[in-house]
Write a protein that holds these residues in place. Structure first.
Motif, short mmCIF file in Angstrom:
data_model
loop_
_atom_site.label_atom_id
_atom_site.label_comp_id
_atom_site.label_asym_id
_atom_site.label_seq_id
_atom_site.Cartn_x
_atom_site.Cartn_y
_atom_site.Cartn_z
N VAL A 5 0.57 -0.97 0.03
CA VAL A 5 0.07 -0.01 0.31
C VAL A 5 1.17 1.09 -0.42
O VAL A 5 1.94 1.28 0.79
N GLY A 6 0.39 2.25 -0.30
CA GLY A 6 0.99 3.60 -0.44
C GLY A 6 -0.11 5.04 -0.39
O GLY A 6 -1.20 5.09 -0.52
N TYR A 7 0.70 6.25 0.09
CA TYR A 7 -0.15 7.08 0.47
C TYR A 7 0.34 8.03 0.53
O TYR A 7 1.40 8.02 0.65
N ILE A 8 -0.09 9.29 -0.44
CA ILE A 8 0.56 10.50 -0.62
C ILE A 8 -0.54 11.20 -0.05
O ILE A 8 -1.63 11.49 -0.47
N GLY A 9 -0.32 12.31 0.95
CA GLY A 9 -1.08 13.60 1.40
C GLY A 9 -1.52 13.60 2.73
O GLY A 9 -0.28 13.67 3.46
N LYS A 10 -3.13 14.75 3.61
CA LYS A 10 -2.35 15.46 4.66
C LYS A 10 -2.49 14.57 5.55
O LYS A 10 -2.59 14.97 7.42
N LYS A 11 -3.28 13.47 6.02
CA LYS A 11 -4.51 12.64 6.84
C LYS A 11 -2.92 11.78 7.53
O LYS A 11 -1.84 11.82 6.86
N GLU A 12 -2.94 11.63 9.13
CA GLU A 12 -2.30 10.03 9.68
C GLU A 12 -1.82 9.32 9.22
O GLU A 12 -2.76 8.74 8.90
N LYS A 13 -0.61 9.08 8.15
CA LYS A 13 -0.41 8.28 7.28
C LYS A 13 0.25 6.99 8.13
O LYS A 13 -0.16 5.62 7.43
N LYS A 14 0.30 6.85 9.62
CA LYS A 14 0.65 5.52 10.22
C LYS A 14 -0.86 4.63 9.84
O LYS A 14 -0.69 3.95 9.63
N LYS A 61 2.94 2.08 17.93
CA LYS A 61 1.57 3.56 18.23
C LYS A 61 1.99 4.46 18.94
O LYS A 61 1.28 5.24 19.54
N ASP A 62 3.68 4.87 19.34
CA ASP A 62 3.84 5.83 19.94
C ASP A 62 4.35 6.86 18.43
O ASP A 62 4.62 8.13 18.96
N PHE A 63 4.14 6.92 17.39
CA PHE A 63 4.44 7.30 16.61
C PHE A 63 3.62 7.60 16.36
O PHE A 63 2.11 6.72 15.02
N THR A 64 3.44 9.01 15.47
CA THR A 64 2.12 9.86 14.51
C THR A 64 3.05 10.84 13.56
O THR A 64 3.88 11.02 13.49
N SER A 65 2.26 10.78 12.52
CA SER A 65 3.22 11.67 10.79
C SER A 65 1.74 12.25 10.47
O SER A 65 0.58 12.47 9.58
N ASN A 66 1.38 13.66 11.02
CA ASN A 66 0.55 14.11 10.32
C ASN A 66 1.54 15.34 9.89
O ASN A 66 2.59 15.58 9.40
N GLY A 67 0.46 15.75 8.62
CA GLY A 67 1.10 16.90 7.45
C GLY A 67 1.34 16.12 6.41
O GLY A 67 0.78 14.76 6.15
N GLN A 68 1.50 16.88 5.19
CA GLN A 68 1.58 16.80 3.58
C GLN A 68 2.69 15.83 4.23
O GLN A 68 3.61 15.85 4.29
N GLY A 69 2.79 14.40 3.47
CA GLY A 69 3.50 13.48 3.37
C GLY A 69 3.63 12.53 2.40
O GLY A 69 2.62 12.37 1.34
N ILE A 70 4.61 11.10 2.32
CA ILE A 70 4.68 9.87 1.52
C ILE A 70 4.60 9.42 3.39
O ILE A 70 5.48 9.09 3.78
N ALA A 71 4.03 8.15 1.80
CA ALA A 71 3.95 6.82 3.58
C ALA A 71 3.74 4.84 2.35
O ALA A 71 3.05 5.61 1.19
N ILE A 72 4.64 4.37 2.26
CA ILE A 72 4.69 3.19 2.04
C ILE A 72 4.51 2.28 3.01
O ILE A 72 5.34 2.01 4.13
N GLY A 73 3.88 0.75 2.76
CA GLY A 73 3.04 -0.52 3.70
C GLY A 73 3.69 -2.07 2.74
O GLY A 73 3.21 -1.73 1.60
N HIS A 74 3.76 -2.54 3.33
CA HIS A 74 4.30 -3.93 2.94
C HIS A 74 4.05 -5.02 4.21
O HIS A 74 4.03 -5.48 5.18
#
Length: 605
Positions: A5-14, A61-74
């Motif tokens: 999965v991958g995401y580009i946007g402003k939501k909580e990416k985690k 659980k202690d990680f947050t990722s607010n603001g515009q950014g990118i994320a990938i998961g596997h």
């Protein structure tokens, strides 16, 4: 065999990545991981965990990722290297991260070349070469996307790739070949990537299902697609609206729910395809069977058992010579293919790598092709000349149940359609066949008390040295399927045999600790099969008989209903075998929906 999965946007990416991976966990759950990079901070945070997604969730659980950014998961099903954190994705170089589904066939050559240049690899995987190859090319190529393009050109094999890099912190680079990759955008300028549409339902209205050889780059609000060096514009297709499939609706397991759903999905499979005692397959070319003298059925696993079942019907009912091929063998046997053969590829996911490659061989040899598949827009569906969707709905249990049922039903309809064209059945015989197929949804309803009875019986089967499932005619592939279901979710040794083959070797294993599940339909070869079972009883074998006729020599017995057609008996016994495997697995404390070492969509060889 993995899920990405991958995401580009402003939501909580985690949370988007974790939720997406949870929907793809059926594709693999040996390990999982994610990497996140925010626009205001070009540092890449990454996490890996062995086992199921819940372990990755705990790690983050202690990680947050607010603001515009990118994320990938596997989420991973191991192919190269054991399921360890080091082998889990994402894999990283000096400043880039990659996730990958598929197999890089030339990874050893690439790895050896990079090692000569001083690169030190950490993992045992084929995937790690991608990120180091990219960074190596970027030493001489100043444009990161061009470097990615050149990286993909050097890869041989199957792949869906998402790559992020500090060299271009706003973008996700992606590529697709021979395994699925879907891209979606929405009104919020978000970009979404996934191996299937499940993770992005509700987040976008439509998506682009990429063809092989497609690659590109994505940033907030913009995606560019390329093929053979030229920019392309893939068509958009509507995404499903309903996410109710993700609910177990009161059942303990998705597999259990899906067994009970079979009656409803069978109705869906038949809907609109039977009118006035005739089979109407409007989805296929009216001329598909013109000049066809042979049928080739090709599939893997459970779908192979559906193919075997259909082979009896094609020859008996439609009087057409039929051959069944295991896809993983077919693609390497240099098959002799005549153009008077119809090639039928069967796959639940439509992404089964071996079946897809076999279909390509058939097409390249000029054969007419038909796909029997459950997933619209899948690779096999897009490649075949003709398609019949099985309409089973999303199947989340790794061990297939309703997909098999709808495959057999769909193939039975194809047989009757061909029989009508060839006039191998009289008008009255065809009417009786249609009446029988219309009874199947009712037959698939689980009767009150059946599962409780099987639960009580199941305690007899937890100890012993194995199982024989035996049957004749179409009940031989049903025996194979019953054995496979038990193997998949109980991890007990089970084999399916044609009943008449017992005396040719397997009967040597029979004793009081060898369990035989005997399928004894009354409408086809009952006396022959009963004689085979009596040979097992005479050798102190433990026999569980399933039949509409009382069998006083059995140790356990389930009486089925009195049906006039052997295929109606087939579907009734199928439900019993599915519940039998389910209850044994539950007693053993196994994870029914996610059995060890397996994945739902087999997108690698």
């Amino acid at each position: 065999m993995c899920g990405i999965v991958g995401y580009i946007g402003k939501k909580e990416k985690k949370e988007i990545i974790l939720n997406g991976l949870k929907e793809l966990e059926y594709r693999g759950y040996d390990s999982s991981g994610m990497a996140v990079m925010e626009k205001e901070n070009d540092n890449i945070e990454y996490f890996k965990a062995v086992g199921k997604i819940k372990n990755l969730k705990e790690k983050t659980k202690d990680f947050t990722s607010n603001g515009q950014g990118i994320a990938i998961g596997h989420t991973r099903w191991a192919t190269h290297g054991k399921p360890t954190e080091i082998n889990a994705h994402p894999h990283y170089g000096e400043y880039s991260f990659v996730i990958h589904n598929g197999i890089i066939e030339n990874y050893k050559e690439i790895k050896e070349d990079l090692e000569k240049k001083g690169v030190k690899f950490l993992s045992q995987t084929d995937t790690e070469v991608i990120v180091y190859l990219f960074e190596n090319i970027l030493k001489t190529e100043t444009n990161p996307f061009k470097a990615f393009e050149k990286t993909v050109e050097k890869l041989i094999g199957s792949f869906a790739i998402l790559l992020i890099t500090k060299a271009n912190e706003d973008k996700i680079f992606f590529a697709k070949n021979a395994v699925p990759l879907i891209v979606a955008t929405n009104e919020n300028n978000e970009i979404l990537f996934s191996s299937s549409d499940a993770p992005i339902i509700g987040m976008a209205n439509d998506a682009m299902y990429l063809d092989d050889g497609t690659y590109g780059e994505a940033e907030f609000g913009k995606v560019r697609f390329f093929k053979n060096g030229k920019e392309i514009h893939p068509p958009r297709k509507a995404l499903p609206k309903d996410r109710n499939f993700a609910q177990k609706e009161g059942f303990r397991f998705f597999m259990e729910k899906e067994i009970y759903e079979q009656s409803d999905v069978a109705t869906e499979t038949l809907m609109g395809r039977i009118k006035n005692d005739q089979i109407h397959l409007d989805e296929i070319d009216l001329n598909m069977f013109d000049g066809i003298n042979n049928i080739i059925l090709c599939a893997c696993g459970t779908s192979y058992h559906a193919a075997l079942t259909a082979s009896y019907l094609f020859e008996r009912v439609a009087k057409t010579r039929t051959k069944v091929e295991i896809a993983s063998e077919f693609r390497y046997k240099d098959p002799v293919l005549d153009k008077d053969s119809l090639f039928i590829a069967i796959s639940q996911s439509g992404e089964t790598a071996d079946t897809l490659e076999a279909l390509k061989i058939a097409k390249n040899n000029g054969l007419k092709t038909l796909a029997i598949c459950n997933v619209d827009n899948s690779s096999i569906v897009r490649l075949a000349n003709n398609v019949l969707l099985t309409r089973a709905g999303i199947e989340k249990g790794v061990a297939s149940t309703k997909a098999f049922t709808t495959q057999v039903l769909t193939l039975w309809m194809v047989v009757l359609y061909l029989a009508h064209i060839k006039k191998t059945l009289s008008e009255n015989e065809l009417k009786n066949e249609v009446k029988s197929i219309l009874k199947v949804p009712k037959i698939l309803k689980v009767p009150d008390g059946l599962q409780d009875k099987i639960h009580r019986l199941s305690k007899h089967y937890l100890h012993g040295h194995g199982f024989f499932f035996i049957g004749r005619d179409v009940f031989f592939p049903l025996a194979l399927e019953g054995a496979l279901k038990l193997k998949e979710i109980s991890y007990l040794h089970a084999e399916g045999y044609a009943s008449g083959e017992m005396k040719h070797g397997p009967i040597a294993l029979v004793d009081e600790r060898l369990f035989t599940i005997a399928l004894l339909p009354q409408n086809i070869l009952y006396d022959k099969t009963r004689s085979n079972v009596e040979e097992i009883v005479a050798r102190d074998g433990f026999v569980f008989a399933i039949s509409p006729k009382e069998f006083d020599l059995s140790d356990d017995f389930i009486k089925t209903s009195d049906q006039k057609h052997y295929m109606c008996e087939f579907f009734e016994m199928l439900v019993i075998l599915q519940l039998f495997a389910l209850e044994i697995s539950i007693r053993l404390g196994n994870d029914v929906d996610m059995p060890r070492n397996l994945a739902k969509s087999v997108t690698v060889e």
